[in-house]
Design a protein around this motif. Sequence first.
Motif, PDB file in Angstrom:
ATOM      1  N   LEU A 147      27.459  50.512  51.298  1.00 44.26           N
ATOM      2  CA  LEU A 147      27.655  49.154  51.815  1.00 44.26           C
ATOM      3  C   LEU A 147      27.161  48.105  50.831  1.00 44.26           C
ATOM      4  O   LEU A 147      27.690  46.991  50.773  1.00 44.26           O
ATOM      5  CB  LEU A 147      26.921  48.986  53.146  1.00 44.26           C
ATOM      6  N   TYR A 148      26.115  48.442  50.065  1.00 43.74           N
ATOM      7  CA  TYR A 148      25.575  47.485  49.104  1.00 43.74           C
ATOM      8  C   TYR A 148      26.265  47.549  47.747  1.00 43.74           C
ATOM      9  O   TYR A 148      26.097  46.647  46.919  1.00 43.74           O
ATOM     10  CB  TYR A 148      24.068  47.725  48.919  1.00 43.74           C
ATOM     11  N   LEU A 149      27.032  48.605  47.510  1.00 39.39           N
ATOM     12  CA  LEU A 149      27.757  48.711  46.245  1.00 39.39           C
ATOM     13  C   LEU A 149      29.147  48.085  46.317  1.00 39.39           C
ATOM     14  O   LEU A 149      29.603  47.458  45.363  1.00 39.39           O
ATOM     15  CB  LEU A 149      27.889  50.187  45.845  1.00 39.39           C
ATOM     16  N   ALA A 150      29.818  48.236  47.451  1.00 41.56           N
ATOM     17  CA  ALA A 150      31.198  47.766  47.586  1.00 41.56           C
ATOM     18  C   ALA A 150      31.368  46.264  47.370  1.00 41.56           C
ATOM     19  O   ALA A 150      32.407  45.840  46.833  1.00 41.56           O
ATOM     20  CB  ALA A 150      31.752  48.172  48.958  1.00 41.56           C
ATOM     21  N   PRO A 151      30.422  45.399  47.786  1.00 41.44           N
ATOM     22  CA  PRO A 151      30.636  43.956  47.609  1.00 41.44           C
ATOM     23  C   PRO A 151      30.858  43.502  46.178  1.00 41.44           C
ATOM     24  O   PRO A 151      31.470  42.463  45.950  1.00 41.44           O
ATOM     25  CB  PRO A 151      29.349  43.343  48.184  1.00 41.44           C
ATOM     26  N   PHE A 152      30.383  44.268  45.186  1.00 37.78           N
ATOM     27  CA  PHE A 152      30.615  43.855  43.802  1.00 37.78           C
ATOM     28  C   PHE A 152      32.098  43.850  43.477  1.00 37.78           C
ATOM     29  O   PHE A 152      32.619  42.932  42.847  1.00 37.78           O
ATOM     30  CB  PHE A 152      29.868  44.787  42.839  1.00 37.78           C
ATOM     31  N   LEU A 153      32.807  44.881  43.932  1.00 41.80           N
ATOM     32  CA  LEU A 153      34.238  44.955  43.680  1.00 41.80           C
ATOM     33  C   LEU A 153      34.983  43.911  44.507  1.00 41.80           C
ATOM     34  O   LEU A 153      35.878  43.228  44.001  1.00 41.80           O
ATOM     35  CB  LEU A 153      34.750  46.357  44.017  1.00 41.80           C
ATOM     36  N   GLY A 154      34.603  43.757  45.777  1.00 38.46           N
ATOM     37  CA  GLY A 154      35.275  42.780  46.636  1.00 38.46           C
ATOM     38  C   GLY A 154      35.088  41.353  46.145  1.00 38.46           C
ATOM     39  O   GLY A 154      36.027  40.547  46.173  1.00 38.46           O
ATOM     40  N   GLY A 155      33.897  41.025  45.690  1.00 40.44           N
ATOM     41  CA  GLY A 155      33.656  39.684  45.166  1.00 40.44           C
ATOM     42  C   GLY A 155      34.447  39.424  43.900  1.00 40.44           C
ATOM     43  O   GLY A 155      34.983  38.328  43.691  1.00 40.44           O
ATOM     44  N   HIS A 156      34.555  40.430  43.038  1.00 41.37           N
ATOM     45  CA  HIS A 156      35.304  40.280  41.788  1.00 41.37           C
ATOM     46  C   HIS A 156      36.790  40.075  42.065  1.00 41.37           C
ATOM     47  O   HIS A 156      37.436  39.208  41.459  1.00 41.37           O
ATOM     48  CB  HIS A 156      35.092  41.522  40.924  1.00 41.37           C
ATOM     49  N   LEU A 157      37.337  40.845  42.991  1.00 39.20           N
ATOM     50  CA  LEU A 157      38.759  40.704  43.320  1.00 39.20           C
ATOM     51  C   LEU A 157      39.061  39.340  43.936  1.00 39.20           C
ATOM     52  O   LEU A 157      40.114  38.750  43.687  1.00 39.20           O
ATOM     53  CB  LEU A 157      39.186  41.822  44.283  1.00 39.20           C
ATOM     54  N   ALA A 158      38.113  38.834  44.735  1.00 44.60           N
ATOM     55  CA  ALA A 158      38.305  37.511  45.324  1.00 44.60           C
ATOM     56  C   ALA A 158      38.296  36.433  44.253  1.00 44.60           C
ATOM     57  O   ALA A 158      39.092  35.484  44.296  1.00 44.60           O
ATOM     58  CB  ALA A 158      37.205  37.236  46.359  1.00 44.60           C
ATOM     59  N   ASP A 159      37.399  36.563  43.286  1.00 46.59           N
ATOM     60  CA  ASP A 159      37.294  35.565  42.217  1.00 46.59           C
ATOM     61  C   ASP A 159      38.541  35.555  41.337  1.00 46.59           C
ATOM     62  O   ASP A 159      39.008  34.493  40.918  1.00 46.59           O
ATOM     63  CB  ASP A 159      36.065  35.854  41.339  1.00 46.59           C
ATOM     64  N   LYS A 160      39.078  36.727  41.047  1.00 44.08           N
ATOM     65  CA  LYS A 160      40.123  36.837  40.049  1.00 44.08           C
ATOM     66  C   LYS A 160      41.546  36.798  40.622  1.00 44.08           C
ATOM     67  O   LYS A 160      42.461  36.291  39.966  1.00 44.08           O
ATOM     68  CB  LYS A 160      39.953  38.146  39.251  1.00 44.08           C
ATOM     69  N   ILE A 161      41.718  37.325  41.836  1.00 42.50           N
ATOM     70  CA  ILE A 161      43.092  37.493  42.336  1.00 42.50           C
ATOM     71  C   ILE A 161      43.292  36.957  43.751  1.00 42.50           C
ATOM     72  O   ILE A 161      44.141  36.088  43.985  1.00 42.50           O
ATOM     73  CB  ILE A 161      43.497  38.988  42.302  1.00 42.50           C
ATOM     74  N   LEU A 162      42.519  37.464  44.709  1.00 38.97           N
ATOM     75  CA  LEU A 162      42.817  37.202  46.115  1.00 38.97           C
ATOM     76  C   LEU A 162      42.426  35.816  46.584  1.00 38.97           C
ATOM     77  O   LEU A 162      43.119  35.211  47.406  1.00 38.97           O
ATOM     78  CB  LEU A 162      42.117  38.250  46.991  1.00 38.97           C
ATOM     79  N   GLY A 163      41.296  35.308  46.098  1.00 40.64           N
ATOM     80  CA  GLY A 163      40.713  34.114  46.693  1.00 40.64           C
ATOM     81  C   GLY A 163      39.825  34.521  47.867  1.00 40.64           C
ATOM     82  O   GLY A 163      40.032  35.569  48.496  1.00 40.64           O
ATOM     83  N   THR A 164      38.827  33.719  48.177  1.00 43.45           N
ATOM     84  CA  THR A 164      37.864  34.098  49.220  1.00 43.45           C
ATOM     85  C   THR A 164      38.511  34.169  50.603  1.00 43.45           C
ATOM     86  O   THR A 164      38.148  35.020  51.415  1.00 43.45           O
ATOM     87  CB  THR A 164      36.700  33.095  49.246  1.00 43.45           C
ATOM     88  N   LYS A 165      39.471  33.305  50.881  1.00 45.79           N
ATOM     89  CA  LYS A 165      40.104  33.296  52.197  1.00 45.79           C
ATOM     90  C   LYS A 165      40.808  34.623  52.475  1.00 45.79           C
ATOM     91  O   LYS A 165      40.572  35.258  53.517  1.00 45.79           O
ATOM     92  CB  LYS A 165      41.116  32.147  52.301  1.00 45.79           C
ATOM     93  N   ARG A 166      41.666  35.065  51.562  1.00 45.88           N
ATOM     94  CA  ARG A 166      42.380  36.319  51.767  1.00 45.88           C
ATOM     95  C   ARG A 166      41.418  37.509  51.787  1.00 45.88           C
ATOM     96  O   ARG A 166      41.602  38.459  52.565  1.00 45.88           O
ATOM     97  CB  ARG A 166      43.423  36.520  50.661  1.00 45.88           C
ATOM     98  N   ALA A 167      40.415  37.479  50.923  1.00 38.61           N
ATOM     99  CA  ALA A 167      39.458  38.585  50.872  1.00 38.61           C
ATOM    100  C   ALA A 167      38.727  38.737  52.203  1.00 38.61           C
ATOM    101  O   ALA A 167      38.538  39.855  52.698  1.00 38.61           O
ATOM    102  CB  ALA A 167      38.453  38.368  49.736  1.00 38.61           C
ATOM    103  N   ILE A 168      38.322  37.628  52.797  1.00 40.01           N
ATOM    104  CA  ILE A 168      37.612  37.680  54.083  1.00 40.01           C
ATOM    105  C   ILE A 168      38.540  38.182  55.184  1.00 40.01           C
ATOM    106  O   ILE A 168      38.131  38.978  56.046  1.00 40.01           O
ATOM    107  CB  ILE A 168      37.028  36.300  54.424  1.00 40.01           C
ATOM    108  N   LEU A 169      39.785  37.738  55.169  1.00 42.79           N
ATOM    109  CA  LEU A 169      40.742  38.211  56.171  1.00 42.79           C
ATOM    110  C   LEU A 169      40.973  39.719  56.043  1.00 42.79           C
ATOM    111  O   LEU A 169      40.995  40.438  57.040  1.00 42.79           O
ATOM    112  CB  LEU A 169      42.063  37.455  56.035  1.00 42.79           C
ATOM    113  N   VAL A 170      41.147  40.189  54.806  1.00 40.52           N
ATOM    114  CA  VAL A 170      41.305  41.631  54.586  1.00 40.52           C
ATOM    115  C   VAL A 170      40.068  42.372  55.071  1.00 40.52           C
ATOM    116  O   VAL A 170      40.159  43.407  55.752  1.00 40.52           O
ATOM    117  CB  VAL A 170      41.567  41.927  53.089  1.00 40.52           C
ATOM    118  N   GLY A 171      38.890  41.835  54.746  1.00 39.05           N
ATOM    119  CA  GLY A 171      37.646  42.464  55.176  1.00 39.05           C
ATOM    120  C   GLY A 171      37.526  42.522  56.686  1.00 39.05           C
ATOM    121  O   GLY A 171      37.134  43.554  57.253  1.00 39.05           O
TER     122      GLY A 171
END
Length: 517
Positions: free
Chosen positions: A76-100
């Motif tokens: 649980l503490y390792l996965a956010p690094f990848l999710g945060g990076h994808l939000a910054d580079k591709i998805l955006g925070t809005k889409r990332a939160i919805l997917v999450g």
Amino acid sequence: MPEEVVSLKQNHFENSPHSFCTEKQPRMLYLLCLTELFERFGHYVMRGILVLYMSKILLFSNDRSYAIFAGFSALLYLAPFLGGHLADKILGTKRAILVGGILLTLGYGLLAVPGTKYFYDALAIIVAGSGFFIPNMAGIVGQLYEKNDARREGGFSIFYAGINLGALIPPIIIASVIFKFGWHAGFFLASIVVLFGTLIFYFSLRNAPYVGETPELKQNYSKKILQYFLIALGTLLLISFFSELIKKPDLANKIVFTSGACFFVYAFRKSFDFPKTQRDRLFVCFFLTLFSVIFEVLLQQTAMSMTIFVEDNVQRNLNSWVMPTVMFHALNPFFIILCAPLFAKMWLWLDRRNFNPSVPTKFAYGTLLIGAGFVILPFAISQSSTGKIGIIWIVLSYFLQSSGELLVSPVGLSLITEMSPRNMVGLMMGLWYFATAVANSIAGIVSQWTIVAFSVNNPIITAPAYAQTFGMLGVISIIAGVMAFAAIPRLKSMLSVKNEVSERSHAALPSLNLSSS
């Protein structure tokens, strides 16, 4: 999207005829807080009952229950690094939160299915969902404010209150839900609440199109579609990988320990790219991060060994009512909510009188307090002839642990964001959470020390194992606190600004702005 563009668009939005902002705080802040509260509700429902569910319903042994929970928590503490990076580079925070949010809803829902058929997959989906959700909520709250907005710190205080309310409410109500409808109803409730929070998030941001916007990338539409497809495929593969790791906690621990060591070595070597003043401050951050591992190992016992200890070795009778074990998980957030404002006022009062302790000093006191919270448990056990201790002892233990947490967790995060060079803040924050992941793996191993050879739950038989393990943990923490006190003069010297010229104004001040978000 560039920060200036977000700022201009946000300013235009808040001053439009359909403004969604009040004179004090943006109204959307409260909707985001509600979303975060619902997500934390689901998390703490799951966290509070998962070990008990594995041991009582799935009939896993205590050592396997601890190991699975520890490996799952570390991921649980390792996965956010990848999710945060994808939000910054591709998805955006809005889409990332919805997917999450969607993944978390699915994961908790699958946990409600009886048996182990979907159990490991459900935990893996929750890990992936948390990876997308957790690192991006604070970022999207920050987008509600312009630079140097005086409302920012107050807004994040409200956001933090929502997090703690989300941790406080589940232990109070979930016992009644389980008693009336069964264990699976608890997971189903978590799924419904997270879904509701996700829907609130989606419909509220329809009125704020520039908040959490996808990054502006110079690429065509077909390339974006390809990227989204690869993210979806990669997420499915990661879920399958996480599921296998959760099934095999020993393998998960090896991966966590190895990657954590590599991450630490990389950050340590990178610190030599900076002048001595900044490098010394980074060394202090490394030192305190390592100490935080000891602290977190003890703190994570509340969801592992202390859960079973409360179930079997604590006298929970209050007159004719037996207090459910899961309700004890409300003590930590209750004491955090109660004591945090008092601590904040105390630091200001001491600061006005030039008595405010340094960060290393607060760390040392925090380590001593959590150590004391464990040392008192063997003492309480020694006073009992039945192997069961009175409820007041466990309440006192939680109070000491929570007080120590307030001296370590927020203080450590504040120091790292303030003292790290601007272009290394993210790396140091990642190292801090990586240390928490490593601590979770170690906590699972330590929890297994409380298990007696015959795997019985008779309090007279199990009490000595708990007394030995808790006593040893408490003594280790107290020794670590004493060592921290001995190192304080050197650490304060390394943090000193006396020989600094202009380095702090160029490096630390941007970090101070970042720390408020």
